[in-house]
Design a protein around this motif. Structure first.
Motif, short mmCIF file in Angstrom:
data_model
loop_
_atom_site.label_atom_id
_atom_site.label_comp_id
_atom_site.label_asym_id
_atom_site.label_seq_id
_atom_site.Cartn_x
_atom_site.Cartn_y
_atom_site.Cartn_z
N GLU A 6 0.82 -1.20 0.00
CA GLU A 6 0.00 0.00 0.00
C GLU A 6 0.86 1.26 0.00
O GLU A 6 2.00 1.25 0.49
CB GLU A 6 -0.91 0.05 1.24
CG GLU A 6 -1.85 -1.11 1.41
CD GLU A 6 -1.30 -2.16 2.34
OE1 GLU A 6 -2.08 -2.92 2.94
OE2 GLU A 6 -0.06 -2.23 2.47
N LEU A 20 -5.43 6.24 -1.88
CA LEU A 20 -4.54 5.13 -1.57
C LEU A 20 -4.37 4.23 -2.78
O LEU A 20 -5.30 4.07 -3.57
CB LEU A 20 -5.10 4.32 -0.41
CG LEU A 20 -5.42 5.07 0.88
CD1 LEU A 20 -5.87 4.07 1.96
CD2 LEU A 20 -4.25 5.89 1.36
N SER A 21 -3.19 3.63 -2.88
CA SER A 21 -2.91 2.65 -3.92
C SER A 21 -2.41 1.37 -3.29
O SER A 21 -1.83 1.39 -2.21
CB SER A 21 -1.86 3.18 -4.90
OG SER A 21 -2.30 4.35 -5.55
N CYS A 22 -2.63 0.28 -3.98
CA CYS A 22 -2.16 -1.03 -3.53
C CYS A 22 -1.61 -1.76 -4.75
O CYS A 22 -2.38 -2.15 -5.63
CB CYS A 22 -3.28 -1.81 -2.88
SG CYS A 22 -2.86 -3.51 -2.45
N TRP A 36 -10.44 -3.27 0.88
CA TRP A 36 -9.74 -2.41 1.84
C TRP A 36 -10.37 -2.63 3.21
O TRP A 36 -11.60 -2.66 3.34
CB TRP A 36 -9.86 -0.94 1.46
CG TRP A 36 -9.09 -0.54 0.25
CD1 TRP A 36 -9.56 -0.43 -1.03
CD2 TRP A 36 -7.71 -0.17 0.19
NE1 TRP A 36 -8.55 -0.03 -1.88
CE2 TRP A 36 -7.40 0.14 -1.15
CE3 TRP A 36 -6.68 -0.08 1.14
CZ2 TRP A 36 -6.14 0.53 -1.56
CZ3 TRP A 36 -5.42 0.31 0.73
CH2 TRP A 36 -5.15 0.61 -0.61
N TYR A 94 -4.79 1.63 7.03
CA TYR A 94 -5.59 1.04 5.96
C TYR A 94 -4.80 -0.10 5.30
O TYR A 94 -3.64 0.08 4.94
CB TYR A 94 -5.95 2.10 4.93
CG TYR A 94 -7.06 3.00 5.40
CD1 TYR A 94 -6.85 3.93 6.40
CD2 TYR A 94 -8.34 2.90 4.86
CE1 TYR A 94 -7.88 4.74 6.87
CE2 TYR A 94 -9.38 3.71 5.31
CZ TYR A 94 -9.14 4.63 6.31
OH TYR A 94 -10.17 5.43 6.77
N TYR A 95 -5.48 -1.23 5.15
CA TYR A 95 -4.88 -2.43 4.58
C TYR A 95 -5.61 -2.85 3.32
O TYR A 95 -6.85 -2.85 3.30
CB TYR A 95 -4.95 -3.60 5.56
CG TYR A 95 -4.26 -3.39 6.87
CD1 TYR A 95 -4.92 -2.81 7.95
CD2 TYR A 95 -2.93 -3.79 7.05
CE1 TYR A 95 -4.28 -2.62 9.16
CE2 TYR A 95 -2.28 -3.60 8.26
CZ TYR A 95 -2.96 -3.02 9.31
OH TYR A 95 -2.33 -2.83 10.51
N CYS A 96 -4.88 -3.23 2.29
CA CYS A 96 -5.53 -3.88 1.17
C CYS A 96 -5.39 -5.39 1.35
O CYS A 96 -4.46 -5.86 2.00
CB CYS A 96 -4.95 -3.44 -0.17
SG CYS A 96 -3.22 -3.84 -0.47
N GLY A 116 -1.60 -6.59 2.77
CA GLY A 116 -0.46 -5.68 2.74
C GLY A 116 -0.03 -5.31 4.14
O GLY A 116 -0.61 -5.76 5.13
N THR A 119 -1.04 1.25 5.51
CA THR A 119 -0.59 2.63 5.36
C THR A 119 -1.43 3.50 6.28
O THR A 119 -2.65 3.34 6.36
CB THR A 119 -0.68 3.09 3.90
OG1 THR A 119 -0.11 4.41 3.77
CG2 THR A 119 -2.11 3.12 3.38
#
Length: 125
Positions: A6, A20-22, A36, A94-96, A116, A119
């Motif tokens: 992330e 956010l990106s993963c 997410w 925040y987790y993907c 992940g 973040t």
């Protein structure tokens, strides 16, 4: 096995936005659903939103519906979370997560096999 990383977290004022990106690697990205989750200090990890393999089906928790948008780019092996109208209550790590199947089968943590590292998102009042 899927590896997830992330990025995009940070500090933002209430009412602001973050994206956010993963980035995913390992299994073919278009073969599994994604989600997410988030975990606030002193609280259990909770589901935020999920998307099926194609992006054609999405699901949101009531707490973020209308403010957050999940999307994916299968050509780039990347999952996104656009967060608008942020509130202090959105502060969390925040987790993907990658599901084991292409379609959405649930929103419980056990429905997702890869995670992940998270973040941090902090929303100031």
């Amino acid at each position: 096995q899927v590896q997830l990383i992330e990025s995009g977290g940070g500090l933002v004022q209430a009412g602001g936005s973050l994206r956010l990106s993963c980035a995913a690697s390992g299994r073919t990205f278009s073969t599994y659903a994604m989600a997410w989750f988030r975990q606030a200090p002193g609280k259990e990890r909770e589901f935020v939103t999920a998307i099926n393999w194609s992006g054609g089906s999405t699901y949101y928790s009531d707490s973020v519906k209308g403010r957050f948008t999940i999307s994916r780019d299968n050509a780039k092996n990347t999952l996104y979370l656009q967060m608008n109208s942020l509130k202090p209550d959105d502060t969390a790590v925040y987790y993907c997560a990658a599901a084991r199947r292409p379609q959405l089968t649930g929103t419980n943590e056990r429905d997702f096999g890869s995670w992940g590292q998270g973040t941090q998102v902090t929303v100031s009042s």
